[in-house]
Design a protein around this motif. Structure first.
Motif, short mmCIF file in Angstrom:
data_model
loop_
_atom_site.label_atom_id
_atom_site.label_comp_id
_atom_site.label_asym_id
_atom_site.label_seq_id
_atom_site.Cartn_x
_atom_site.Cartn_y
_atom_site.Cartn_z
N SER A 163 0.81 -1.11 -0.17
CA SER A 163 0.05 -0.09 -0.06
C SER A 163 0.87 1.28 0.02
O SER A 163 0.32 2.09 0.13
CB SER A 163 -0.75 0.05 1.33
N ASP A 165 2.60 4.43 -0.91
CA ASP A 165 2.39 5.59 -1.90
C ASP A 165 3.50 6.70 -2.14
O ASP A 165 3.13 7.67 -3.00
CB ASP A 165 1.01 6.15 -1.35
N SER A 166 4.49 6.46 -1.45
CA SER A 166 5.59 7.34 -1.90
C SER A 166 6.93 6.70 -1.49
O SER A 166 6.97 5.88 -0.51
CB SER A 166 5.38 8.65 -1.28
N THR A 182 6.19 10.49 -5.30
CA THR A 182 4.89 9.90 -5.06
C THR A 182 4.40 9.21 -6.16
O THR A 182 4.46 9.26 -7.36
CB THR A 182 3.95 11.20 -4.82
N LYS A 184 1.83 7.08 -8.49
CA LYS A 184 0.45 7.23 -8.97
C LYS A 184 -0.73 6.29 -8.33
O LYS A 184 -1.89 6.62 -8.21
CB LYS A 184 0.36 6.93 -10.67
N SER A 185 -0.31 5.02 -7.80
CA SER A 185 -1.08 4.32 -7.12
C SER A 185 -0.32 3.21 -6.32
O SER A 185 0.95 3.36 -6.36
CB SER A 185 -1.92 3.36 -8.11
N ALA A 186 -1.07 2.64 -5.47
CA ALA A 186 -0.41 1.58 -4.46
C ALA A 186 0.32 0.35 -5.53
O ALA A 186 0.05 0.22 -6.55
CB ALA A 186 -1.39 0.87 -3.51
N ASN A 188 1.67 -3.01 -6.77
CA ASN A 188 1.20 -4.60 -6.76
C ASN A 188 2.46 -5.17 -7.34
O ASN A 188 3.61 -4.62 -7.47
CB ASN A 188 0.19 -4.76 -7.79
N ASP A 191 4.82 -4.21 -10.11
CA ASP A 191 4.75 -2.86 -10.40
C ASP A 191 5.82 -2.02 -10.36
O ASP A 191 6.83 -2.38 -9.63
CB ASP A 191 3.56 -2.28 -9.64
N SER A 209 3.79 4.35 3.51
CA SER A 209 2.35 4.13 3.27
C SER A 209 1.54 5.09 4.16
O SER A 209 1.38 4.95 5.45
CB SER A 209 1.92 2.78 3.61
#
Length: 247
Positions: A163, A165-166, A182, A184-186, A188, A191, A209
């Protein structure tokens, strides 16, 4: 009469063809019979804490290239890339429990890349391809935008579902170099966050997170005109961080 004229024209055409062939300049470099398409490849183990026992790549005419055993969070070859023919490949990975899986993929022409072996609890094992640059984008004046002085480019690939985020690069020497990136999304499994430009220097790197710190690694150095790929691996409760040098 028309047939005789046609025969003369055909004879003239054949003579002209042999004349042109005879005029070919044989001193010039002959055209290659086959264009040699290349890829540069490095493989990273983000999947098996016991280590990968062996990774072998099969390609055209039953040729193979071995990347050997790869420890958890390690790369092969170490601090290097293998140059191999571009195109379709079968990658056979043998895990620490001696089971094996075969993955089909394409190594792209003129691309320098890393392949990450990851494990997704839903999809199982998979190989993620991360293209770094074109082979011709080497460190010289022509490609200065890829290797800016006093700066580095850093990418990140996750072997975990987080999770996060940065991530923050915090300098203990020069606070003007502190930077936060930062997502763009959590993140996975598999990723990645593509290259970000940051000032060269020594940092403490933290993964966040929200206000929760998932990982902190001190004394991370990035050099002027350097390019790097960072990895996250381990477990969601014990996030590990490592930085590989790309160029």
């Amino acid at each position: 009469m028309q047939k005789e004229t046609t025969k003369k024209l055909i004879a003239l055409g054949i003579s002209l063809m042999f004349f042109l062939v005879g005029c070919v300049d044989t001193s010039v470099q002959p055209l290659p019979q086959q264009i040699d398409y290349k890829s540069q490849v490095n493989i990273v183990n983000l999947a098996d804490a016991g280590g990968l026992k062996n990774v072998v790549m099969n390609y055209r005419d039953n040729q193979t290239v071995s990347f050997g055993a790869i420890g958890f969070g390690a790369e092969s070859p170490a601090n290097a890339f293998k140059e191999i023919p571009a195109g379709s490949k079968k990658v056979v990975v043998t895990f620490s429990n001696s089971s094996s899986k075969t993955f089909q993929l394409v190594t792209d022409t003129d691309i320098k890349m890393r392949l990450f072996v990851v494990y997704d609890s839903t999809a199982g094992y998979k190989v993620v391809k991360f293209g770094e640059r074109m082979l011709w984008q080497t460190n010289n004046a022509k490609n200065a935008q890829f290797y800016p002085k006093d700066s580095s480019f850093v990418a990140l690939v996750s072997g975990l579902a987080l999770s996060a985020d940065s991530w923050e690069f915090k300098s203990s020497v020069d606070t003007t170099k502190d930077t936060t990136i930062t997502f763009k999304s959590a993140l996975n499994v598999g990723d990645y966050a593509f290259y970000e430009k940051i000032p060269a220097g020594k940092y403490t790197v933290s993964i966040f997170s929200g206000n929760t710190t998932l990982s902190t690694t001190q004394n991370v150095s990035v050099a002027s005109q350097g390019r790097y790929t960072a990895i996250l691996y381990g477990s969601t409760t014990n996030v590990k961080f490592k930085l590989f040098k790309d160029d």
